[in-house]
Motif scaffolding. Sequence first.
Motif, PDB file in Angstrom:
ATOM      1  N   SER A   1       0.824  -1.214   0.000  1.00 34.85           N
ATOM      2  CA  SER A   1       0.000   0.000   0.000  1.00 34.85           C
ATOM      3  C   SER A   1       0.858   1.265   0.000  1.00 34.85           C
ATOM      4  CB  SER A   1      -0.953   0.015   1.202  1.00 34.85           C
ATOM      5  OG  SER A   1      -0.240   0.230   2.410  1.00 34.85           O
ATOM      6  N   LEU A   2       2.133   1.139   0.360  1.00 36.08           N
ATOM      7  CA  LEU A   2       3.038   2.290   0.362  1.00 36.08           C
ATOM      8  C   LEU A   2       3.733   2.491  -0.980  1.00 36.08           C
ATOM      9  CD1 LEU A   2       4.765   1.900   3.850  1.00 36.08           C
ATOM     10  CD2 LEU A   2       2.926   3.469   3.214  1.00 36.08           C
ATOM     11  N   LEU A   3       3.610   1.520  -1.893  1.00 37.34           N
ATOM     12  CA  LEU A   3       4.274   1.621  -3.196  1.00 37.34           C
ATOM     13  C   LEU A   3       3.338   2.229  -4.225  1.00 37.34           C
ATOM     14  CD1 LEU A   3       6.024  -1.882  -3.453  1.00 37.34           C
ATOM     15  CD2 LEU A   3       7.024   0.283  -2.655  1.00 37.34           C
ATOM     16  N   ASN A   4       3.875   3.113  -5.058  1.00 35.87           N
ATOM     17  CA  ASN A   4       3.083   3.641  -6.164  1.00 35.87           C
ATOM     18  C   ASN A   4       3.190   2.689  -7.360  1.00 35.87           C
ATOM     19  OD1 ASN A   4       5.439   4.308  -7.718  1.00 35.87           O
ATOM     20  ND2 ASN A   4       5.603   6.263  -6.627  1.00 35.87           N
ATOM     21  N   SER A   5       2.451   2.969  -8.430  1.00 34.82           N
ATOM     22  CA  SER A   5       2.411   2.045  -9.571  1.00 34.82           C
ATOM     23  C   SER A   5       3.787   1.905 -10.225  1.00 34.82           C
ATOM     24  CB  SER A   5       1.370   2.498 -10.592  1.00 34.82           C
ATOM     25  OG  SER A   5       1.668   3.794 -11.067  1.00 34.82           O
ATOM     26  N   HIS A   6       4.540   2.979 -10.322  1.00 38.26           N
ATOM     27  CA  HIS A   6       5.891   2.924 -10.898  1.00 38.26           C
ATOM     28  C   HIS A   6       6.782   1.990 -10.077  1.00 38.26           C
ATOM     29  CE1 HIS A   6       9.889   4.209 -12.190  1.00 38.26           C
ATOM     30  NE2 HIS A   6      10.149   4.521 -10.934  1.00 38.26           N
ATOM     31  N   GLU A   7       6.714   2.094  -8.751  1.00 42.45           N
ATOM     32  CA  GLU A   7       7.541   1.246  -7.879  1.00 42.45           C
ATOM     33  C   GLU A   7       7.127  -0.215  -7.982  1.00 42.45           C
ATOM     34  OE1 GLU A   7       8.389   4.740  -4.554  1.00 42.45           O
ATOM     35  OE2 GLU A   7       6.572   3.510  -4.426  1.00 42.45           O
ATOM     36  N   LYS A   8       5.827  -0.474  -8.045  1.00 44.24           N
ATOM     37  CA  LYS A   8       5.343  -1.856  -8.187  1.00 44.24           C
ATOM     38  C   LYS A   8       5.797  -2.454  -9.511  1.00 44.24           C
ATOM     39  CE  LYS A   8       1.251  -1.268  -5.290  1.00 44.24           C
ATOM     40  NZ  LYS A   8      -0.220  -1.164  -5.275  1.00 44.24           N
ATOM     41  N   GLU A   9       5.734  -1.675 -10.579  1.00 50.62           N
ATOM     42  CA  GLU A   9       6.175  -2.152 -11.891  1.00 50.62           C
ATOM     43  C   GLU A   9       7.670  -2.455 -11.880  1.00 50.62           C
ATOM     44  OE1 GLU A   9       4.993   0.790 -14.770  1.00 50.62           O
ATOM     45  OE2 GLU A   9       2.865   0.525 -14.287  1.00 50.62           O
ATOM     46  N   TRP A  10       8.462  -1.560 -11.273  1.00 52.29           N
ATOM     47  CA  TRP A  10       9.909  -1.780 -11.196  1.00 52.29           C
ATOM     48  C   TRP A  10      10.199  -3.058 -10.431  1.00 52.29           C
ATOM     49  CZ3 TRP A  10      13.604  -2.656  -7.563  1.00 52.29           C
ATOM     50  CH2 TRP A  10      14.937  -2.569  -7.980  1.00 52.29           C
TER      51      TRP A  10
ATOM     52  N   SER B   1       8.290  -5.697  -9.863  1.00 49.14           N
ATOM     53  CA  SER B   1       7.853  -6.870 -10.616  1.00 49.14           C
ATOM     54  C   SER B   1       8.836  -7.195 -11.743  1.00 49.14           C
ATOM     55  CB  SER B   1       6.455  -6.633 -11.186  1.00 49.14           C
ATOM     56  OG  SER B   1       6.043  -7.735 -11.954  1.00 49.14           O
ATOM     57  N   ALA B   2       9.257  -6.184 -12.488  1.00 46.57           N
ATOM     58  CA  ALA B   2      10.219  -6.393 -13.581  1.00 46.57           C
ATOM     59  C   ALA B   2      11.562  -6.875 -13.036  1.00 46.57           C
ATOM     60  CB  ALA B   2      10.393  -5.104 -14.381  1.00 46.57           C
ATOM     61  N   TYR B   3      11.972  -6.324 -11.894  1.00 49.80           N
ATOM     62  CA  TYR B   3      13.239  -6.749 -11.289  1.00 49.80           C
ATOM     63  C   TYR B   3      13.163  -8.214 -10.880  1.00 49.80           C
ATOM     64  CZ  TYR B   3      17.180  -7.144  -8.131  1.00 49.80           C
ATOM     65  OH  TYR B   3      18.328  -7.569  -7.519  1.00 49.80           O
TER      66      TYR B   3
ATOM     67  N   GLN C   1      13.380 -10.433 -13.831  1.00 50.16           N
ATOM     68  CA  GLN C   1      14.767 -10.507 -14.300  1.00 50.16           C
ATOM     69  C   GLN C   1      15.586 -11.462 -13.435  1.00 50.16           C
ATOM     70  OE1 GLN C   1      16.953  -6.844 -13.823  1.00 50.16           O
ATOM     71  NE2 GLN C   1      18.602  -7.494 -15.191  1.00 50.16           N
ATOM     72  N   VAL C   2      15.430 -11.376 -12.127  1.00 48.90           N
ATOM     73  CA  VAL C   2      16.150 -12.258 -11.203  1.00 48.90           C
ATOM     74  C   VAL C   2      15.765 -13.710 -11.456  1.00 48.90           C
ATOM     75  CG1 VAL C   2      16.415 -12.916  -8.772  1.00 48.90           C
ATOM     76  CG2 VAL C   2      16.461 -10.501  -9.418  1.00 48.90           C
ATOM     77  N   SER C   3      14.476 -13.977 -11.531  1.00 42.23           N
ATOM     78  CA  SER C   3      13.990 -15.335 -11.727  1.00 42.23           C
ATOM     79  C   SER C   3      14.476 -15.911 -13.053  1.00 42.23           C
ATOM     80  CB  SER C   3      12.460 -15.350 -11.679  1.00 42.23           C
ATOM     81  OG  SER C   3      11.978 -16.649 -11.887  1.00 42.23           O
ATOM     82  N   SER C   4      14.361 -15.122 -14.091  1.00 43.27           N
ATOM     83  CA  SER C   4      14.779 -15.575 -15.423  1.00 43.27           C
ATOM     84  C   SER C   4      16.264 -15.925 -15.453  1.00 43.27           C
ATOM     85  CB  SER C   4      14.468 -14.485 -16.447  1.00 43.27           C
ATOM     86  OG  SER C   4      14.956 -14.827 -17.704  1.00 43.27           O
ATOM     87  N   ALA C   5      17.082 -15.117 -14.804  1.00 46.47           N
ATOM     88  CA  ALA C   5      18.533 -15.329 -14.827  1.00 46.47           C
ATOM     89  C   ALA C   5      18.977 -16.481 -13.934  1.00 46.47           C
ATOM     90  CB  ALA C   5      19.243 -14.047 -14.404  1.00 46.47           C
TER      91      ALA C   5
END
Length: 196
Positions: free
Chosen positions: A159-168, A170-172, A175-179
């Motif tokens: 609830s403290l994260l904005n949409s930009h932070e949530k997207e970052w 999730s993408a991070y 990336q970690v999982s894929s690698a």
Amino acid sequence: YLVDSGAQYLDGTTDITRTILLGDKEPEVELRDRFTRVLKGHIALATVVFPVGTLGSQLDVLARKALWDTGLDFHHGTGHGVGSYLSVHEGPIRISKQQGETPLEAGMILSNEPGFYKDGEYGIRLENLIMVQPAEQEGWLQFENLTLAPFDTRLIDESLLNSHEKEWLSAYHDQVSSALRKNLTEDEKAWLMSLS
């Protein structure tokens, strides 16, 4: 549990810090709040685009703002230069309240490590290594993340994260999982997925 780890290899030096939850007990509201505010600072620094000639001290406030919003701070530098076959903490570059004289330049590697410590109770630090890279716009720079280690999502108050932070985030984690997945056992994959 806070672990600050790293090693020197033939192709570079690592310096990674994570705070993770041990056991099955739900984290206290205060701990999740502080962890999330440190994460917000980490993301703010990881995603900033800044003009050539910028000093690390000019970026330091980005990592502290979410804590400052509630009257909190941390008493260490936000980032330090990282050497190869030299010191893990390698000057003259840094991201700190203290003004440095060396501007950030493409190719430099630094840490991004905001934190928060409550005396006698807990410590939070979230550290990745980042490399300065040219941004799309000429005359501007940005950071490329070099570290592939998940953040413990059980400690995040979404609830403290904005949409930009949530997207970052999730993408991070994608990336970690894929690698990392191809090198893990099934149990290790399950553990990795439980954190992200």
